[in-house]
Design an enzyme around this catalytic site. Structure first.
Site, PDB file in Angstrom:
ATOM      1  N   GLU A 138      -4.113   3.898   6.397  1.00  0.00           N
ATOM      2  CA  GLU A 138      -4.070   3.726   4.944  1.00  0.00           C
ATOM      3  C   GLU A 138      -4.778   4.939   4.322  1.00  0.00           C
ATOM      4  O   GLU A 138      -4.369   5.454   3.288  1.00  0.00           O
ATOM      5  CB  GLU A 138      -4.771   2.417   4.548  1.00  0.00           C
ATOM      6  CG  GLU A 138      -4.704   2.143   3.050  1.00  0.00           C
ATOM      7  CD  GLU A 138      -5.185   0.748   2.669  1.00  0.00           C
ATOM      8  OE1 GLU A 138      -4.902  -0.224   3.402  1.00  0.00           O
ATOM      9  OE2 GLU A 138      -5.857   0.640   1.632  1.00  0.00           O
TER      10      GLU A 138
ATOM     11  N   ARG B  54       0.798  -1.234   0.000  1.00  0.00           N
ATOM     12  CA  ARG B  54       0.000   0.000   0.000  1.00  0.00           C
ATOM     13  C   ARG B  54       0.831   1.285   0.000  1.00  0.00           C
ATOM     14  O   ARG B  54       0.429   2.283   0.570  1.00  0.00           O
ATOM     15  CB  ARG B  54      -1.007   0.036   1.168  1.00  0.00           C
ATOM     16  CG  ARG B  54      -2.018  -1.069   1.166  1.00  0.00           C
ATOM     17  CD  ARG B  54      -2.953  -1.026  -0.044  1.00  0.00           C
ATOM     18  NE  ARG B  54      -3.734  -2.248  -0.068  1.00  0.00           N
ATOM     19  CZ  ARG B  54      -3.326  -3.355  -0.706  1.00  0.00           C
ATOM     20  NH1 ARG B  54      -2.225  -3.366  -1.426  1.00  0.00           N
ATOM     21  NH2 ARG B  54      -4.054  -4.442  -0.674  1.00  0.00           N
TER      22      ARG B  54
ATOM     23  N   SER C 245     -10.285   0.368   3.721  1.00  0.00           N
ATOM     24  CA  SER C 245      -9.622   0.081   4.992  1.00  0.00           C
ATOM     25  C   SER C 245      -9.030   1.360   5.568  1.00  0.00           C
ATOM     26  O   SER C 245      -8.305   2.076   4.877  1.00  0.00           O
ATOM     27  CB  SER C 245      -8.490  -0.925   4.787  1.00  0.00           C
ATOM     28  OG  SER C 245      -9.016  -2.130   4.283  1.00  0.00           O
TER      29      SER C 245
END
Ligand SMILES: Cc1cc2nc3c(=O)[nH]c(=O)nc-3n(C[C@H](O)[C@H](O)[C@H](O)COP(=O)(O)OP(=O)(O)OC[C@H]3O[C@@H](n4cnc5c(N)ncnc54)[C@H](O)[C@@H]3O)c2cc1C
Length: 258
Positions: free
Chosen positions: A254, A142, A184
């Site tokens: 995130e 990510r 998320s």
């Protein structure tokens, strides 16, 4: 370039924010370096005082097959990329199904599902008019250090779109809430699931104002109706504090807070 007013309470996937002037970049424009670039705002939480913003216009939403490669403009929505791959029987993009955003956002986040990530299939990224090979870009789970605004990317073409893989990956979303969210909220720490940690500290379903840690998946911060940035930030900080205290694990967002 031109300005456009974007209402982030409607545009962003989490439906938080307010009408804000955004500089739209057109083909041939010099890209300013004093503004924050947004894509589809599926991974963003906009504060009442965001930095100056910009966005790539539809000039950057295209797909071309060039020199045996697939070239995709950074403003291209993921849904249209999947449709193209399916129609032209191109493998590799199945995981983009129901992963909302633009190619630019996917590149910057190294977006993915399970072991499938955009960098796995990437060949090169266009930044400042130059093609940068994937191998020279630091990236991981990510994140990708793009060193600039991606305007397009190239992918090698492998035939064989798999509807079966598409269906399998789409089925993984069965435990995701349909309420407005930014996906998320936290990255999964090594060997842990962020959602499980949030649940373990008793925050699953915990609500502040109209923002809530989802009952369905605790790592999804959802907007129940008219949630605010302040309430979202409160819940993010609370989860970080509790997980650190109880498990000694520092959760890392995130979601990008602007
Ligand atoms: C319901 C839901 C499910 C999701 N599921 C997943 C999932 O399974 N896997 C996953 O990885 N993510 C998931 N996400 C998060 C989101 O879809 C991804 O992060 C997506 O890649 C964001 O794209 P975007 O265009 O909306 O980017 P934005 O949210 O607008 O921006 C994200 C970041 O990308 C940067 N950026 C955008 N465009 C460019 C560009 N052209 N050049 C350089 N930087 C750029 C921005 O500056 C920002 O830092 C989900 C989100 C939602 C709402």
């Amino acid at each position: 370039m031109f300005f456009k007013t974007i209402d982030f309470s409607k545009y962003s996937s989490i439906k938080v924010g307010q009408p804000t002037e955004v500089l739209m970049i057109e083909k041939g424009d010099a890209i300013p370096n004093n503004r924050y670039l947004i894509g589809g705002a599926n991974n963003l939480l906009i504060s009442p005082t965001p930095p100056p913003l910009m966005m790539l216009s539809k000039d950057f939403a295209y797909i071309d097959e060039k020199e045996g490669m697939l070239e995709i403009g950074a403003a291209m929505p993921t849904g249209r990329i999947v449709s193209y791959a399916k129609k032209h029987n191109i493998a590799g993009f199945e995981f983009c199904t129901k992963l909302p955003g633009t190619l630019g956002g996917m590149l910057a986040m190294n977006a993915g599902v399970k072991e499938y990530e955009i960098f796995n299939i990437l060949h090169s990224v266009q930044i400042d008019g130059k093609w940068i090979a994937k191998e020279t870009i630091e990236h991981g789970y990510r994140f990708a250090k793009l060193k600039g605004i991606a305007t397009a990317a190239r992918f090698e073409i492998y035939r064989g779109y798999s509807q079966e893989l598409n269906n399998t990956l789409q089925a993984l979303r069965a435990n995701q809430p349909h309420d407005p969210s930014a996906g998320s909220a936290f990255k999964n720490p090594k060997n842990y699931a962020a959602g499980r940690l949030i649940e373990a500290v008793g925050l699953k379903g915990f609500r502040k104002g109209d923002m809530q840690w989802s009952h369905i998946h605790a790592n999804f911060l959802i907007n129940v109706e008219s949630g605010t940035f302040e309430d979202a930030k409160y819940l993010i900080d609370l989860a970080k504090e509790k997980v650190l205290k109880e498990f000694g694990i520092a959760l890392q967002e995130e979601i990008k807070l602007l």
